[in-house]
Enzyme design. Structure first.
Site, mmCIF file in Angstrom:
data_model
loop_
_atom_site.group_PDB
_atom_site.id
_atom_site.type_symbol
_atom_site.label_atom_id
_atom_site.label_comp_id
_atom_site.label_asym_id
_atom_site.label_seq_id
_atom_site.Cartn_x
_atom_site.Cartn_y
_atom_site.Cartn_z
ATOM 1 N N ASP A 118 -4.998 3.428 -0.455
ATOM 2 C CA ASP A 118 -3.617 3.638 -0.881
ATOM 3 C C ASP A 118 -3.046 2.322 -1.417
ATOM 4 O O ASP A 118 -3.252 1.252 -0.842
ATOM 5 C CB ASP A 118 -2.765 4.146 0.292
ATOM 6 C CG ASP A 118 -1.451 4.745 -0.173
ATOM 7 O OD1 ASP A 118 -1.281 5.965 -0.044
ATOM 8 O OD2 ASP A 118 -0.595 3.976 -0.681
ATOM 9 N N ILE A 119 -2.302 2.412 -2.512
ATOM 10 C CA ILE A 119 -1.769 1.209 -3.157
ATOM 11 C C ILE A 119 -0.652 0.559 -2.319
ATOM 12 O O ILE A 119 -0.389 -0.642 -2.457
ATOM 13 C CB ILE A 119 -1.266 1.564 -4.584
ATOM 14 C CG1 ILE A 119 -1.233 0.338 -5.480
ATOM 15 C CG2 ILE A 119 0.075 2.265 -4.554
ATOM 16 C CD1 ILE A 119 -1.047 0.666 -6.957
ATOM 17 N N HIS A 158 -3.675 15.535 -1.249
ATOM 18 C CA HIS A 158 -4.376 14.349 -0.763
ATOM 19 C C HIS A 158 -4.200 14.251 0.734
ATOM 20 O O HIS A 158 -3.113 14.483 1.268
ATOM 21 C CB HIS A 158 -3.871 13.076 -1.449
ATOM 22 C CG HIS A 158 -2.386 12.966 -1.529
ATOM 23 N ND1 HIS A 158 -1.626 13.638 -2.460
ATOM 24 C CD2 HIS A 158 -1.505 12.276 -0.762
ATOM 25 C CE1 HIS A 158 -0.352 13.364 -2.280
ATOM 26 N NE2 HIS A 158 -0.246 12.550 -1.249
ATOM 27 N N LEU A 159 -5.295 13.904 1.386
ATOM 28 C CA LEU A 159 -5.279 13.683 2.821
ATOM 29 C C LEU A 159 -5.138 12.188 3.062
ATOM 30 O O LEU A 159 -5.976 11.405 2.609
ATOM 31 C CB LEU A 159 -6.599 14.203 3.412
ATOM 32 C CG LEU A 159 -6.691 14.348 4.918
ATOM 33 C CD1 LEU A 159 -5.689 15.388 5.427
ATOM 34 C CD2 LEU A 159 -8.114 14.749 5.313
ATOM 35 N N HIS A 160 -4.050 11.792 3.730
ATOM 36 C CA HIS A 160 -3.898 10.397 4.142
ATOM 37 C C HIS A 160 -4.789 10.174 5.359
ATOM 38 O O HIS A 160 -4.780 10.994 6.298
ATOM 39 C CB HIS A 160 -2.456 10.099 4.557
ATOM 40 C CG HIS A 160 -1.444 10.171 3.458
ATOM 41 N ND1 HIS A 160 -0.976 9.057 2.800
ATOM 42 C CD2 HIS A 160 -0.795 11.222 2.906
ATOM 43 C CE1 HIS A 160 -0.079 9.411 1.897
ATOM 44 N NE2 HIS A 160 0.057 10.730 1.939
ATOM 45 N N GLY A 185 7.880 14.634 1.949
ATOM 46 C CA GLY A 185 7.564 13.311 1.418
ATOM 47 C C GLY A 185 6.448 13.294 0.403
ATOM 48 O O GLY A 185 5.955 12.216 0.052
ATOM 49 N N GLN A 186 6.015 14.476 -0.085
ATOM 50 C CA GLN A 186 4.959 14.472 -1.105
ATOM 51 C C GLN A 186 5.526 13.924 -2.412
ATOM 52 O O GLN A 186 6.544 14.409 -2.911
ATOM 53 C CB GLN A 186 4.401 15.887 -1.325
ATOM 54 C CG GLN A 186 3.211 15.886 -2.293
ATOM 55 C CD GLN A 186 2.566 17.264 -2.466
ATOM 56 O OE1 GLN A 186 3.068 18.267 -1.960
ATOM 57 N NE2 GLN A 186 1.454 17.298 -3.176
ATOM 58 N N ASN A 192 1.048 15.861 3.264
ATOM 59 C CA ASN A 192 2.424 16.280 3.030
ATOM 60 C C ASN A 192 2.450 17.410 2.000
ATOM 61 O O ASN A 192 1.686 17.394 1.034
ATOM 62 C CB ASN A 192 3.240 15.101 2.505
ATOM 63 C CG ASN A 192 3.316 13.963 3.512
ATOM 64 O OD1 ASN A 192 3.493 14.207 4.705
ATOM 65 N ND2 ASN A 192 3.176 12.738 3.056
HETATM 66 P P1 5GP Z 1 2.538 11.324 -0.702
HETATM 67 O O1 5GP Z 1 3.843 10.620 -0.524
HETATM 68 O O2 5GP Z 1 2.525 12.193 -1.949
HETATM 69 O O3 5GP Z 1 2.045 12.062 0.507
HETATM 70 O O4 5GP Z 1 1.469 10.175 -0.918
HETATM 71 C C1 5GP Z 1 1.216 9.590 -2.154
HETATM 72 C C2 5GP Z 1 0.539 8.277 -1.885
HETATM 73 O O5 5GP Z 1 -0.041 7.815 -3.099
HETATM 74 C C3 5GP Z 1 1.493 7.181 -1.411
HETATM 75 O O6 5GP Z 1 1.093 6.722 -0.123
HETATM 76 C C4 5GP Z 1 1.379 6.104 -2.487
HETATM 77 O O7 5GP Z 1 1.409 4.797 -1.969
HETATM 78 C C5 5GP Z 1 0.046 6.437 -3.140
HETATM 79 N N1 5GP Z 1 -0.035 6.067 -4.541
HETATM 80 C C6 5GP Z 1 0.879 6.342 -5.505
HETATM 81 N N2 5GP Z 1 0.461 5.872 -6.686
HETATM 82 C C7 5GP Z 1 -0.764 5.301 -6.466
HETATM 83 C C8 5GP Z 1 -1.703 4.633 -7.325
HETATM 84 O O8 5GP Z 1 -1.514 4.488 -8.525
HETATM 85 N N3 5GP Z 1 -2.836 4.161 -6.731
HETATM 86 C C9 5GP Z 1 -3.080 4.312 -5.393
HETATM 87 N N4 5GP Z 1 -4.225 3.806 -4.932
HETATM 88 N N5 5GP Z 1 -2.218 4.936 -4.574
HETATM 89 C C10 5GP Z 1 -1.063 5.416 -5.099
#
Ligand code: 5GP
Ligand code: ZN
Length: 114
Positions: A30-31, A100-102, A93-94, A87
């Site tokens: 994750d970034i 995607h699975l964190h 919070g998506q 999410n």
């Molecule tokens: P969500 O909030 O949809 O459950 O999670 C999305 C995740 O994607 C966040 O934790 C965010 O930091 C990550 N993310 C968003 N853009 C990028 C990207 O360009 N590269 C990477 N590696 N992660 C990203």
């Protein structure tokens, strides 16, 4: 999907730090990590949210958890424990609409989550 961030990451059009890949799954760091270990595990097939799952996707989604197990073991967190989170929708919070699975580990993870 051409305008999906994670489809672009799978295609290599946007760089990522890959940690695992097989025929069905891609996983990368994750970034903006919120734990010492924070990976995202995604299906190569574009599925926007859990609401969009079809019965044919059951194996694909199971493969995300098998990848999580492998990564957690490889990174040394299988015994200590780790958390998987998916999410669904904005209230949860998506922010990226490709499921995607964190995978989170490396610190105490409180419950319930915020
Ligand atoms: P969500 O909030 O949809 O459950 O999670 C999305 C995740 O994607 C966040 O934790 C965010 O930091 C990550 N993310 C968003 N853009 C990028 C990207 O360009 N590269 C990477 N590696 N992660 C990203
Ligand atoms: Zn996508």
């Amino acid at each position: 999907m051409s305008d999906c961030l994670f489809c672009k990451i799978i295609a290599g059009e946007i760089p990522s730090e890959k940690v695992y890949e097989d025929d069905h799954v891609y996983a990368f760091k994750d970034i903006t990590p919120v734990a010492p270990l924070h990976m995202l595990i995604i299906p190569k097939k574009h599925i926007a949210t859990i609401n969009d799952l079809e019965s044919d996707d059951a194996e694909t989604m199971g493969n995300l958890f098998l990848a999580a197990k492998k990564i957690a073991k490889h990174e040394g967190y299988d015994e200590a424990g780790y958390r998987t989170v998916m999410n669904c929708g904005e209230a949860a919070g998506q922010t990226v609409f490709h499921v995607h699975l964190h995978l989170l580990a490396g610190r105490d993870l409180s419950w319930p989550p915020g």
